[in-house]
Design a protein around this motif. Structure first.
Motif, mmCIF file in Angstrom:
data_model
loop_
_atom_site.group_PDB
_atom_site.id
_atom_site.type_symbol
_atom_site.label_atom_id
_atom_site.label_comp_id
_atom_site.label_asym_id
_atom_site.label_seq_id
_atom_site.Cartn_x
_atom_site.Cartn_y
_atom_site.Cartn_z
ATOM 1 N N THR A 311 8.759 -4.862 5.497
ATOM 2 C CA THR A 311 8.954 -4.406 4.049
ATOM 3 C C THR A 311 9.821 -3.110 4.246
ATOM 4 O O THR A 311 9.832 -2.626 5.231
ATOM 5 C CB THR A 311 7.670 -4.195 3.451
ATOM 6 N N PRO A 313 10.564 0.486 3.422
ATOM 7 C CA PRO A 313 9.967 1.742 2.962
ATOM 8 C C PRO A 313 10.302 2.316 1.683
ATOM 9 O O PRO A 313 9.411 3.179 0.955
ATOM 10 C CB PRO A 313 10.267 2.906 4.108
ATOM 11 N N TYR A 315 9.714 0.695 -0.541
ATOM 12 C CA TYR A 315 8.849 0.268 -1.587
ATOM 13 C C TYR A 315 7.993 1.324 -2.351
ATOM 14 O O TYR A 315 7.399 1.010 -3.359
ATOM 15 C CB TYR A 315 7.926 -0.663 -1.054
ATOM 16 N N ASN A 316 8.059 2.448 -1.815
ATOM 17 C CA ASN A 316 6.941 3.398 -2.293
ATOM 18 C C ASN A 316 7.364 3.820 -3.857
ATOM 19 O O ASN A 316 6.315 3.827 -4.568
ATOM 20 C CB ASN A 316 7.134 4.598 -1.596
ATOM 21 N N LEU A 318 8.362 1.849 -5.894
ATOM 22 C CA LEU A 318 8.578 0.483 -6.639
ATOM 23 C C LEU A 318 7.835 0.515 -7.997
ATOM 24 O O LEU A 318 6.706 0.939 -8.079
ATOM 25 C CB LEU A 318 7.913 -0.501 -5.915
ATOM 26 N N PHE A 345 -5.871 -6.450 -3.937
ATOM 27 C CA PHE A 345 -4.859 -5.522 -3.343
ATOM 28 C C PHE A 345 -5.603 -4.319 -3.394
ATOM 29 O O PHE A 345 -6.384 -3.923 -4.311
ATOM 30 C CB PHE A 345 -3.945 -5.451 -4.592
ATOM 31 N N SER A 346 -5.400 -3.555 -2.184
ATOM 32 C CA SER A 346 -5.988 -2.399 -2.198
ATOM 33 C C SER A 346 -4.886 -1.198 -2.018
ATOM 34 O O SER A 346 -3.781 -1.579 -1.603
ATOM 35 C CB SER A 346 -6.775 -2.336 -0.910
ATOM 36 N N ASN A 348 -2.282 1.489 -1.326
ATOM 37 C CA ASN A 348 -1.589 1.541 0.134
ATOM 38 C C ASN A 348 -2.096 3.065 0.671
ATOM 39 O O ASN A 348 -2.064 3.959 -0.009
ATOM 40 C CB ASN A 348 -0.063 1.606 0.061
ATOM 41 N N THR A 349 -2.817 2.881 1.722
ATOM 42 C CA THR A 349 -3.381 4.137 2.224
ATOM 43 C C THR A 349 -2.523 4.985 3.292
ATOM 44 O O THR A 349 -2.607 6.234 3.056
ATOM 45 C CB THR A 349 -4.548 3.959 3.290
ATOM 46 N N GLY A 350 -1.649 4.227 3.531
ATOM 47 C CA GLY A 350 -0.568 5.112 4.355
ATOM 48 C C GLY A 350 0.569 4.202 4.649
ATOM 49 O O GLY A 350 0.457 2.959 4.914
ATOM 50 N N ASN A 351 1.553 4.889 5.142
ATOM 51 C CA ASN A 351 3.064 4.115 5.643
ATOM 52 C C ASN A 351 2.813 3.707 7.094
ATOM 53 O O ASN A 351 3.556 3.730 7.871
ATOM 54 C CB ASN A 351 4.091 4.956 5.366
ATOM 55 N N GLN B 4 2.178 -1.719 9.819
ATOM 56 C CA GLN B 4 2.790 -1.070 8.514
ATOM 57 C C GLN B 4 3.305 -2.113 7.566
ATOM 58 O O GLN B 4 3.135 -1.846 6.465
ATOM 59 C CB GLN B 4 4.120 -0.467 9.335
ATOM 60 N N ILE B 5 3.449 -3.173 8.089
ATOM 61 C CA ILE B 5 4.078 -4.225 7.258
ATOM 62 C C ILE B 5 2.865 -4.857 6.357
ATOM 63 O O ILE B 5 2.789 -4.691 5.388
ATOM 64 C CB ILE B 5 4.555 -5.357 8.060
ATOM 65 N N THR B 7 -0.016 -2.811 5.583
ATOM 66 C CA THR B 7 -0.423 -2.130 4.619
ATOM 67 C C THR B 7 0.694 -1.915 3.539
ATOM 68 O O THR B 7 0.146 -2.127 2.499
ATOM 69 C CB THR B 7 -0.687 -0.711 5.221
ATOM 70 N N LYS B 8 1.934 -2.128 4.050
ATOM 71 C CA LYS B 8 2.956 -2.048 2.972
ATOM 72 C C LYS B 8 2.596 -3.300 2.045
ATOM 73 O O LYS B 8 2.738 -3.129 0.874
ATOM 74 C CB LYS B 8 4.210 -2.338 3.728
ATOM 75 N N LYS B 10 0.163 -4.983 1.055
ATOM 76 C CA LYS B 10 -1.152 -4.784 0.236
ATOM 77 C C LYS B 10 -0.314 -4.137 -0.814
ATOM 78 O O LYS B 10 -0.647 -4.703 -2.113
ATOM 79 C CB LYS B 10 -1.994 -4.167 0.737
ATOM 80 N N ARG B 11 0.389 -3.056 -0.914
ATOM 81 C CA ARG B 11 0.733 -2.372 -1.810
ATOM 82 C C ARG B 11 1.838 -3.158 -2.720
ATOM 83 O O ARG B 11 1.848 -3.286 -3.913
ATOM 84 C CB ARG B 11 1.343 -1.028 -1.331
ATOM 85 N N VAL B 12 2.756 -3.781 -1.877
ATOM 86 C CA VAL B 12 3.538 -4.344 -2.639
ATOM 87 C C VAL B 12 3.581 -5.959 -2.859
ATOM 88 O O VAL B 12 4.565 -6.692 -3.121
ATOM 89 C CB VAL B 12 5.080 -4.134 -2.069
ATOM 90 N N SER B 13 2.372 -6.490 -2.414
ATOM 91 C CA SER B 13 2.245 -7.727 -2.403
ATOM 92 C C SER B 13 2.398 -8.575 -3.719
ATOM 93 O O SER B 13 2.787 -9.557 -3.828
ATOM 94 C CB SER B 13 0.812 -8.024 -1.976
ATOM 95 N N LYS B 16 5.704 -9.087 -3.569
ATOM 96 C CA LYS B 16 5.988 -10.275 -2.456
ATOM 97 C C LYS B 16 5.636 -11.675 -3.102
ATOM 98 O O LYS B 16 6.211 -12.633 -2.863
ATOM 99 C CB LYS B 16 5.089 -9.970 -1.181
#
Lengths: 351, 163
Positions: A311, A313, A315-316, A318, A345-346, A348-351, B4-5, B7-8, B10-13, B16
């Protein structure tokens, strides 16, 4: 018909269960303890209150502003039986014919009861809708509407009544009753789409159904608005439809053009599907999103849950809301087969 | 990186998910179209079909691939049915000139105008005329998305092979 005399309950005796309309009269019923065999509870139960016995514990209508002490006509009912309706209408006049019509409809074939009422109440407009709604076998559906019409009429009639200020009360109570009546109807008629008449809106079954339909259509159009590029600012169905039509046509023409070109293409057709997919083609819809780093598509298995792709980065930033709504679009379009995936969906806790 | 992927993801799922759905379709589409085109090309070489009917055949396959890749939707079934029943008719979209009323009417007329436009939209959608309005509008949504994806695949097919 005149068989059932329940104490403390005023019932409309009617052979057929036309308690729908008469239900409206219930509101005034509690005022008069003198039971009058007007409404047979048996008829009431299934139809009106979904099982509420005499129905007059009708909690539905406490707010009905029709608690008019001035309803002197009611005591007259006591003398009435189904056959005694002839005298009734005369006494109903002060009450307002529509109330009367509401009451007496069920007792008879609608034509006849209308006839009676017409005889009784000259100059009172008995709404045919009310009659029809009352006496037809499909009254279950139309009851709220018929009642509300009856209520409207009753309201009108009230103007003749010295208690003209009741009208406002009746208006409000009419609306409440609409809601309540449709509420009470919900149990028995679950197979119908329930639509509550809003304040100031027509409530006959046709316009209700029409309104439901129109709202569905508007909702779909809103979804479409998000699909068609550049339509976010457009308000107005006609323009929106224009845009949609234009867009679909242009898409179709482009497809045609491309297929023509394809026919001239060197028939090598060594298509690397992964490469196509990786070429950000999927982001064509999201013009405001940064490029998706979807290059290593090896993990792509074509099924919704098993995506493991790198993904970006970026995306933050987005805009999730549009995406989610677009996803909702797709979901509604049947694309999404696994709605459960979307619920976990939870943040995003961190990158 | 994997973490990272994930967790990422989840946020952008949501993104996705949508992408993947589109990817699913695109993949399906390409997988339908490419072999069909290959087959056509093989036949072309062997039987000397003229270019016009070849174009039609290609178009047919293009549409067919679309119909096959989107079986979930009613319009795709209609499209498929149309294609199968009249195999070499060219549903030439460009020739479908829909009349538009350019004048704006307000108020009561608006309902009629909107109805007219809805009818036009119905004509555009395969099988649209046989659906009621609400269904048709939902189908149009999916049709638009699939058309877009189809275009993307076709574009890349063309470009990959020309260059």
């Amino acid at each position: 018909m005149g068989g059932e005399n329940h104490e403390g309950e005023i019932r409309l005796n009617h052979g057929d269960d036309e308690s729908g309309i008469s239900r409206v009269g219930i509101t005034s019923m509690p005022l008069y303890s003198k039971a009058d065999p007007f409404f047979s509870s048996a008829d009431w139960d299934p139809v009106v209150n979904g099982g509420g016995g005499g129905g007059f514990s009708s909690s539905h209508y406490p707010s009905m502003g029709m608690d008019n002490p001035g309803m002197s006509c009611f005591p007259h009912y006591q003398t009435g039986s189904s056959s005694g309706y002839h005298d009734m209408p005369a006494s109903l006049l002060p009450f307002g014919d529509c109330g009367g019509s509401g009451h007496f409809l069920g007792s008879d074939k609608k034509g006849e009861s209308v006839g009676r009422l017409v005889r009784a109440g000259d100059g009172h407009q008995v709404s045919d809708d009310v009659v029809l709604g009352g006496a037809s076998p499909a009254r279950k559906r139309r009851q709220p509407e018929a009642e509300s019409q009856w209520n409207k009429k009753a309201v009108e009639e009230y103007q003749e009544d010295p208690q003209s200020q009741k009208k406002q009360k009746n208006d409000q109570s009419k609306e409440k009753m609409n809601k309540e009546s449709s509420q009470s109807e919900e149990a028995p008629k679950e197979n119908y789409i329930h639509m509550r008449a809003r304040r100031g809106q027509a409530t006959n079954s046709h316009s209700l159904a029409e309104r439901v339909r129109r709202e569905k259509i508007s909702e779909r159009m809103r979804l479409l608005q998000e699909l068609v590029p550049g339509c976010n600012k457009i308000t107005g169905k006609a323009v929106m439809l224009d845009e949609i039509i234009n867009y679909v046509q242009s898409l179709q023409q482009q497809v045609e053009f491309l297929s023509m070109k394809l026919s001239t293409v060197n028939p090598e057709l060594n298509i690397d599907i992964d490469r196509i997919l990786a070429k950000d083609l999927l982001q064509s819809r999201d013009r405001n999103t940064p490029t998706l780093g979807l290059n290593p598509f090896t993990g792509f298995q074509g099924t919704v849950p098993n995506i493991s792709t790198s993904t970006n980065p970026q995306y933050n930033s987005l805009p999730q809301t549009t995406l989610e709504s677009e996803l909702q679009n797709l979901y509604q379009m049947g694309f999404v087969s696994n709605p459960s995936n979307m619920s976990s969906f939870s943040p995003n806790t961190g990158n | 990186m994997e973490r990272q992927i994930i967790t990422k993801r989840k946020r952008v799922s949501s993104l996705k998910e949508k992408k993947n759905l589109k990817a699913v379709f695109a993949r399906r589409y390409a997988s339908h179209l490419v072999p069909a085109l290959k087959k056509i090309n093989m036949n072309k070489c062997s039987s000397q079909i003229n270019s016009k009917s070849f174009e039609q055949t290609v178009k047919h396959e293009v549409d067919m691939a679309l119909a096959l890749s989107a079986q979930e939707f009613a319009w795709s079934r209609f499209l498929q049915h149309n294609l199968l029943s009249s195999p070499h008719e060219d549903p030439s979209y460009s020739s479908m000139i829909l009349e538009r009323s350019s004048h704006k009417q307000d108020g009561k007329e608006e309902g009629a105008e909107i109805k007219k436009k809805l009818k036009e939209l119905q004509k555009l959608l395969p099988g649209g005329e046989e659906m009621n309005m609400e269904d048709m509008l939902s189908e149009v949504g999916s049709y638009i998305v699939c058309l877009e994806l189809q275009m993307i695949v076709l574009k890349s097919l063309v470009q990959d092979n020309i260059s």
